[in-house]
Design a protein around this motif. Structure first.
Motif, PDB file in Angstrom:
ATOM      1  N   GLN A 154       2.862   5.404  -5.292  1.00  0.00           N
ATOM      2  CA  GLN A 154       1.565   6.031  -5.002  1.00  0.00           C
ATOM      3  C   GLN A 154       0.423   5.009  -5.021  1.00  0.00           C
ATOM      4  O   GLN A 154      -0.457   5.019  -4.178  1.00  0.00           O
ATOM      5  CB  GLN A 154       1.260   7.153  -6.015  1.00  0.00           C
ATOM      6  CG  GLN A 154       2.248   8.303  -5.956  1.00  0.00           C
ATOM      7  CD  GLN A 154       2.494   8.803  -4.529  1.00  0.00           C
ATOM      8  OE1 GLN A 154       1.553   9.027  -3.774  1.00  0.00           O
ATOM      9  NE2 GLN A 154       3.757   8.936  -4.158  1.00  0.00           N
ATOM     10  N   SER A 155       0.453   4.097  -6.009  1.00  0.00           N
ATOM     11  CA  SER A 155      -0.690   3.187  -6.158  1.00  0.00           C
ATOM     12  C   SER A 155      -0.470   1.898  -5.357  1.00  0.00           C
ATOM     13  O   SER A 155       0.646   1.574  -4.978  1.00  0.00           O
ATOM     14  CB  SER A 155      -0.854   2.840  -7.636  1.00  0.00           C
ATOM     15  OG  SER A 155       0.325   2.244  -8.100  1.00  0.00           O
ATOM     16  N   ASP A 156      -1.582   1.193  -5.113  1.00  0.00           N
ATOM     17  CA  ASP A 156      -1.503  -0.083  -4.391  1.00  0.00           C
ATOM     18  C   ASP A 156      -1.115  -1.201  -5.363  1.00  0.00           C
ATOM     19  O   ASP A 156      -1.605  -1.253  -6.485  1.00  0.00           O
ATOM     20  CB  ASP A 156      -2.849  -0.391  -3.724  1.00  0.00           C
ATOM     21  CG  ASP A 156      -3.174   0.625  -2.640  1.00  0.00           C
ATOM     22  OD1 ASP A 156      -2.239   1.323  -2.184  1.00  0.00           O
ATOM     23  OD2 ASP A 156      -4.348   0.725  -2.252  1.00  0.00           O
ATOM     24  N   GLN A 157      -0.249  -2.071  -4.903  1.00  0.00           N
ATOM     25  CA  GLN A 157       0.294  -3.136  -5.747  1.00  0.00           C
ATOM     26  C   GLN A 157       0.234  -4.466  -5.011  1.00  0.00           C
ATOM     27  O   GLN A 157       0.062  -4.500  -3.786  1.00  0.00           O
ATOM     28  CB  GLN A 157       1.778  -2.854  -6.040  1.00  0.00           C
ATOM     29  CG  GLN A 157       2.045  -1.555  -6.757  1.00  0.00           C
ATOM     30  CD  GLN A 157       1.706  -1.629  -8.234  1.00  0.00           C
ATOM     31  OE1 GLN A 157       2.096  -2.570  -8.912  1.00  0.00           O
ATOM     32  NE2 GLN A 157       0.966  -0.658  -8.722  1.00  0.00           N
ATOM     33  N   HIS A 196       6.185   2.704  -8.322  1.00  0.00           N
ATOM     34  CA  HIS A 196       4.783   2.488  -7.921  1.00  0.00           C
ATOM     35  C   HIS A 196       4.549   2.914  -6.477  1.00  0.00           C
ATOM     36  O   HIS A 196       3.895   2.211  -5.727  1.00  0.00           O
ATOM     37  CB  HIS A 196       4.399   1.011  -8.027  1.00  0.00           C
ATOM     38  CG  HIS A 196       4.583   0.412  -9.378  1.00  0.00           C
ATOM     39  ND1 HIS A 196       3.729   0.650 -10.417  1.00  0.00           N
ATOM     40  CD2 HIS A 196       5.537  -0.407  -9.852  1.00  0.00           C
ATOM     41  CE1 HIS A 196       4.143  -0.003 -11.478  1.00  0.00           C
ATOM     42  NE2 HIS A 196       5.246  -0.652 -11.166  1.00  0.00           N
ATOM     43  N   SER A 223      -0.879  -4.176 -10.255  1.00  0.00           N
ATOM     44  CA  SER A 223      -1.764  -3.254  -9.522  1.00  0.00           C
ATOM     45  C   SER A 223      -2.881  -3.977  -8.807  1.00  0.00           C
ATOM     46  O   SER A 223      -3.407  -4.968  -9.302  1.00  0.00           O
ATOM     47  CB  SER A 223      -2.406  -2.268 -10.490  1.00  0.00           C
ATOM     48  OG  SER A 223      -1.424  -1.516 -11.110  1.00  0.00           O
ATOM     49  N   TYR A 232       0.849  -1.182   0.000  1.00  0.00           N
ATOM     50  CA  TYR A 232       0.000   0.000   0.000  1.00  0.00           C
ATOM     51  C   TYR A 232       0.890   1.240   0.000  1.00  0.00           C
ATOM     52  O   TYR A 232       1.677   1.431   0.928  1.00  0.00           O
ATOM     53  CB  TYR A 232      -0.939  -0.027   1.210  1.00  0.00           C
ATOM     54  CG  TYR A 232      -1.836  -1.252   1.165  1.00  0.00           C
ATOM     55  CD1 TYR A 232      -2.844  -1.350   0.201  1.00  0.00           C
ATOM     56  CD2 TYR A 232      -1.641  -2.328   2.021  1.00  0.00           C
ATOM     57  CE1 TYR A 232      -3.650  -2.479   0.110  1.00  0.00           C
ATOM     58  CE2 TYR A 232      -2.448  -3.462   1.948  1.00  0.00           C
ATOM     59  CZ  TYR A 232      -3.449  -3.530   0.987  1.00  0.00           C
ATOM     60  OH  TYR A 232      -4.238  -4.651   0.894  1.00  0.00           O
TER      61      TYR A 232
END
Ligand code: PDD
Length: 288
Positions: free
Chosen positions: A86-89, A84, A121, A41
Motif C-alpha cells: 500500500q505504501s510507497d517504498q 508494503h 518508506s 509505488y
C-alpha cells in the motif's frame, strides 16, 4: 509489536539485525562496490529495467559480472515488498566484491560478491515540503572523474552535501571547470526562455533514471528540451532550476547562493512537469 523487517543478503531473506557481513568485505575496506535506489509505488517498482540495466553497467565498469538475472532481482523485490503493497517504498540494492582472505588492493582473481537489498518508506511529508521549493549552494566538485558509476564510495558526495547542510541548504550544485554538472545526490535542470536544459550524460554525472523520465515527460508536454553544458553564469541567471532524484523526485530550487531564483517561487514549467510526473506515478500504482 511489528515484526522486524526482512532484508535480502546473499540469497536469503533474514531479519535486519541478523544480516551481517565480514569485516574483510571489500565494500567495508575499500568501498569496492556499487548500488541502486529504486522507488516503488503501491508495490510497483518504478522503471525497474532501467535501474537493473544501470546496476549491471556500474558492475561492468568496476569489472564485476551481473550477480543475478533481472527475473531473480524482480523476485527479490516482490518478496521484500510483500508487506508494503500500500505504501510507497524505496529499495536499496548494494553489491560489493565480497570478502577476501586479507586486505589487498589488488583485485582478487576469484570473488564471491556480497549482494544486499532492503526497503524503506518514502515519506510523503518530506516530498510535500520539497515541493514548496528548496535552497541550494554552488560548490566545486571534489569527486573523482568516474561519476557515471553508481559507486558506494560516496564520501565526496557526503562532504559536499554536509557543506550545504552547514549553510542551511538542502543541496549542493556542483561545478567542474566552470560548468554545473549535477547535485551531490541529484541531476540538474535549468529553464531559460521556455527551454528545459540539462547537461549531457558524461563521466562527470550519474545517468539518472529520473532525469530520463523528466526529459520524456517534458517532451510529451511540448516543452523544448536541450542536453548541453550549463555554465556557472547560465545557472546563476536561470529562470528555473530543478534537481531530480528517485527519492526526492523533481525539486524546485527557489534560492541559490542566498539569492532568489526568479521570483523565489517554484516555476510554471516545474508545476507542469511535476504534475505529469505525479500522473505517471498514479498510472503505475493502478497497473495490474
Ligand atoms: N542518488 N546524481 C547523483 C550523484 C545521485 O546520487 C543521484 C541519486 C542522482 C539521481 O539519479 P536517479 O534519478 O537515478 O535517482 C544523480 C540516490 C537516490 C541516492 O544516492 O540515494
Amino acid at each position: 509489536m511489528s515484526a522486524e523487517p526482512k532484508v535480502f543478503l546473499n540469497g536469503e531473506f533474514v531479519a535486519l539485525s541478523q544480516a551481517t557481513v565480514s569485516v574483510l568485505d571489500r565494500g567495508f575496506l575499500f568501498a569496492d562496490g556499487v548500488y541502486e535506489v529504486i522507488p516503488v509505488y503501491a508495490g510497483k517498482p518504478f522503471r525497474l529495467q532501467q535501474h537493473l540495466d544501470r546496476l549491471n553497467a556500474s558492475l561492468k565498469a568496476i569489472r564485476m559480472a551481473p550477480v543475478m538475472s533481472d527475473t531473480q532481482w524482480a523476485d527479490v523485490l516482490t518478496t521484500l515488498l510483500q508487506s508494503h503493497t500500500q505504501s510507497d517504498q524505496s529499495v536499496y540494492i548494494q553489491v560489493t566484491r565480497g570478502a577476501g582472505s586479507n586486505r589487498d588492493h589488488q583485485l582478487p582473481e576469484h570473488y564471491q560478491a556480497t549482494t544486499f537489498a532492503m526497503c524503506q518508506s518514502i515519506v510523503a511529508d518530506s516530498l510535500n515540503l520539497i515541493a514548496k521549493g528548496i535552497n541550494a549552494i554552488t560548490l566545486d566538485d571534489i569527486r573523482w572523474d568516474w561519476c557515471h558509476i553508481k559507486s558506494i564510495a560516496l564520501l565526496g558526495n557526503i562532504l559536499l552535501k554536509q557543506q550545504a547542510t552547514d549553510q542551511q541548504c538542502t543541496e549542493a550544485i556542483l561545478l567542474r571547470d566552470g560548468f554545473a554538472t549535477e547535485g551531490s545526490a541529484s541531476n540538474l535542470f535549468i529553464v531559460k526562455n521556455g527551454q528545459l536544459i540539462t547537461p549531457p550524460k558524461s563521466h562527470y554525472l550519474l545517468p539518472g533514471i529520473t532525469r530520463d523520465l523528466v526529459l520524456e515527460l517534458a517532451t510529451q508536454e511540448g516543452i523544448p528540451c536541450i542536453e548541453r553544458e550549463i555554465s556557472e553564469q547560465q545557472l546563476l541567471t536561470a529562470d528555473e532550476i530543478w534537481l531530480t532524484s528517485s527519492t526526492k523526485e523533481i525539486m524546485p530550487v527557489i534560492e541559490l547562493n542566498r539569492r532568489p531564483v526568479s521570483n523565489g517561487q517554484p516555476g510554471a514549467l516545474w508545476r507542469q512537469v511535476s504534475h505529469s510526473y505525479s500522473q505517471f506515478k498514479d498510472q503505475l500504482r493502478r497497473q495490474k
